[in-house]
Design a protein around this motif. Structure first.
Motif, PDB file in Angstrom:
ATOM      1  N   ASP A  64       0.876  -1.224  -0.145  1.00 24.07           N
ATOM      2  CA  ASP A  64       0.027  -0.216  -0.067  1.00 24.07           C
ATOM      3  C   ASP A  64       1.057   1.242  -0.063  1.00 24.07           C
ATOM      4  O   ASP A  64       1.753   1.333   0.976  1.00 24.07           O
ATOM      5  CB  ASP A  64      -0.912   0.086   1.144  1.00 24.07           C
ATOM      6  N   VAL A  98      -9.563  -5.111  -9.290  1.00 22.98           N
ATOM      7  CA  VAL A  98      -8.565  -3.900  -9.386  1.00 22.98           C
ATOM      8  C   VAL A  98      -9.099  -2.869 -10.306  1.00 22.98           C
ATOM      9  O   VAL A  98     -10.005  -3.122 -11.143  1.00 22.98           O
ATOM     10  CB  VAL A  98      -7.166  -4.452 -10.086  1.00 22.98           C
ATOM     11  N   SER A  99      -8.670  -1.631  -9.973  1.00 17.80           N
ATOM     12  CA  SER A  99      -9.276  -0.345 -10.713  1.00 17.80           C
ATOM     13  C   SER A  99      -8.188   0.503 -11.003  1.00 17.80           C
ATOM     14  O   SER A  99      -7.322   0.787 -10.353  1.00 17.80           O
ATOM     15  CB  SER A  99     -10.120   0.381  -9.605  1.00 17.80           C
ATOM     16  N   GLU A 125      -2.450   5.527 -10.983  1.00 16.79           N
ATOM     17  CA  GLU A 125      -2.931   5.109  -9.612  1.00 16.79           C
ATOM     18  C   GLU A 125      -3.763   3.878  -9.695  1.00 16.79           C
ATOM     19  O   GLU A 125      -4.736   3.870 -10.689  1.00 16.79           O
ATOM     20  CB  GLU A 125      -3.965   6.007  -8.926  1.00 16.79           C
ATOM     21  N   MET A 126      -3.368   2.874  -8.991  1.00 12.79           N
ATOM     22  CA  MET A 126      -3.897   1.394  -9.001  1.00 12.79           C
ATOM     23  C   MET A 126      -4.872   0.960  -7.710  1.00 12.79           C
ATOM     24  O   MET A 126      -4.098   1.433  -6.701  1.00 12.79           O
ATOM     25  CB  MET A 126      -3.035   0.254  -9.461  1.00 12.79           C
ATOM     26  N   ALA A 127      -5.827   0.534  -7.864  1.00 10.87           N
ATOM     27  CA  ALA A 127      -6.389   0.263  -6.455  1.00 10.87           C
ATOM     28  C   ALA A 127      -6.985  -1.471  -6.454  1.00 10.87           C
ATOM     29  O   ALA A 127      -7.477  -1.559  -7.656  1.00 10.87           O
ATOM     30  CB  ALA A 127      -7.678   1.409  -6.309  1.00 10.87           C
ATOM     31  N   THR A 129      -8.649  -4.390  -4.467  1.00 12.42           N
ATOM     32  CA  THR A 129      -9.437  -4.951  -3.241  1.00 12.42           C
ATOM     33  C   THR A 129      -9.839  -6.194  -3.315  1.00 12.42           C
ATOM     34  O   THR A 129      -9.913  -6.958  -4.293  1.00 12.42           O
ATOM     35  CB  THR A 129     -11.054  -4.027  -3.432  1.00 12.42           C
ATOM     36  N   SER A 147      -7.949  -3.508   1.081  1.00  7.55           N
ATOM     37  CA  SER A 147      -7.650  -2.527  -0.100  1.00  7.55           C
ATOM     38  C   SER A 147      -6.319  -1.980  -0.034  1.00  7.55           C
ATOM     39  O   SER A 147      -5.942  -1.656   1.100  1.00  7.55           O
ATOM     40  CB  SER A 147      -8.926  -1.626  -0.191  1.00  7.55           C
ATOM     41  N   PHE A 148      -5.725  -1.768  -1.208  1.00  8.70           N
ATOM     42  CA  PHE A 148      -4.493  -0.980  -1.043  1.00  8.70           C
ATOM     43  C   PHE A 148      -4.472  -0.438  -2.467  1.00  8.70           C
ATOM     44  O   PHE A 148      -5.124  -0.815  -3.444  1.00  8.70           O
ATOM     45  CB  PHE A 148      -3.354  -2.089  -0.959  1.00  8.70           C
ATOM     46  N   ARG A 149      -3.715   0.776  -2.330  1.00  5.02           N
ATOM     47  CA  ARG A 149      -3.251   1.408  -3.637  1.00  5.02           C
ATOM     48  C   ARG A 149      -1.884   1.460  -3.931  1.00  5.02           C
ATOM     49  O   ARG A 149      -1.014   1.661  -3.023  1.00  5.02           O
ATOM     50  CB  ARG A 149      -3.961   2.790  -3.369  1.00  5.02           C
ATOM     51  N   TYR A 150      -1.515   1.632  -5.183  1.00  5.05           N
ATOM     52  CA  TYR A 150      -0.066   2.072  -5.330  1.00  5.05           C
ATOM     53  C   TYR A 150      -0.205   2.844  -6.911  1.00  5.05           C
ATOM     54  O   TYR A 150      -1.044   2.807  -7.493  1.00  5.05           O
ATOM     55  CB  TYR A 150       0.734   0.859  -5.715  1.00  5.05           C
ATOM     56  N   LEU A 151       1.003   3.448  -6.904  1.00  3.94           N
ATOM     57  CA  LEU A 151       1.180   4.293  -8.154  1.00  3.94           C
ATOM     58  C   LEU A 151       2.227   3.609  -8.958  1.00  3.94           C
ATOM     59  O   LEU A 151       3.305   2.892  -8.732  1.00  3.94           O
ATOM     60  CB  LEU A 151       1.963   5.814  -7.671  1.00  3.94           C
TER      61      LEU A 151
END
Length: 156
Positions: A64, A98-99, A125-127, A129, A147-151
């Motif tokens: 994350d 994934v979004s 940006e990727m999200a 879940t 959930s986690f996000r990364y660039l």
């Protein structure tokens, strides 16, 4: 039987009866543990049946908040999610999202689910879940969505 003998006899019988009762009360009792097929754990102190912990996400790659530097020729960059226990693979894969939405394929390495995208959008940006539909091998779901996000930092 003489009167004094009878009283002594009754005292002996009474003493023996009380001694037997005391002896039975002093016997240790064995704790009855549930069988492994019942799917429950028992507390070693009390023998009380404990609820089994639900599965959880213990690590991800990327993490994350990570910023991933990659060149387009390095694609595809897999997304790995490690669970605390063996999972029902079909339910975990269905609970994954994934979004922005990506096409790809799943593989597994022990308790780690690996999603390898077949394409990456040119977004930064990727999200990701994993919803509560993900269940362990015994059917227990995740307690809450993870959930986690990364660039993605696309290098030239």
């Amino acid at each position: 039987m003489p009167r004094g003998s009878r009283a002594s006899f009754l005292r002996i019988v009474l003493a023996l009866a009380c001694g037997v009762v005391v002896s039975f009360n002093a016997l240790p009792t064995a704790a009855v543990s549930p069988s492994p097929s019942e799917g429950a754990n028992a507390s070693p102190e009390t023998g009380e049946v404990l609820a089994e912990e639900p599965p959880a996400v213990v690590s991800t790659d990327p993490k994350d908040g990570d910023s991933i530097n990659y060149f387009l020729y390095q694609f595809p960059r897999p997304i790995s999610i490690t669970f605390s226990k063996e999972m029902d693979r079909a339910s975990a894969e269905q609970a994954f999202s994934v979004s922005p939405s990506l096409e790809g394929a799943f593989s597994w390495d022990g308790n780690t689910m690996i999603f390898t995208p077949s394409t990456y959008p040119l977004t930064f940006e990727m999200a990701v879940t994993v919803g509560t539909g993900a269940k362990d091998a015994r059917g227990s779901p995740l307690r809450e969505p993870y959930s986690f996000r990364y660039l993605l930092v696309i290098m030239k």
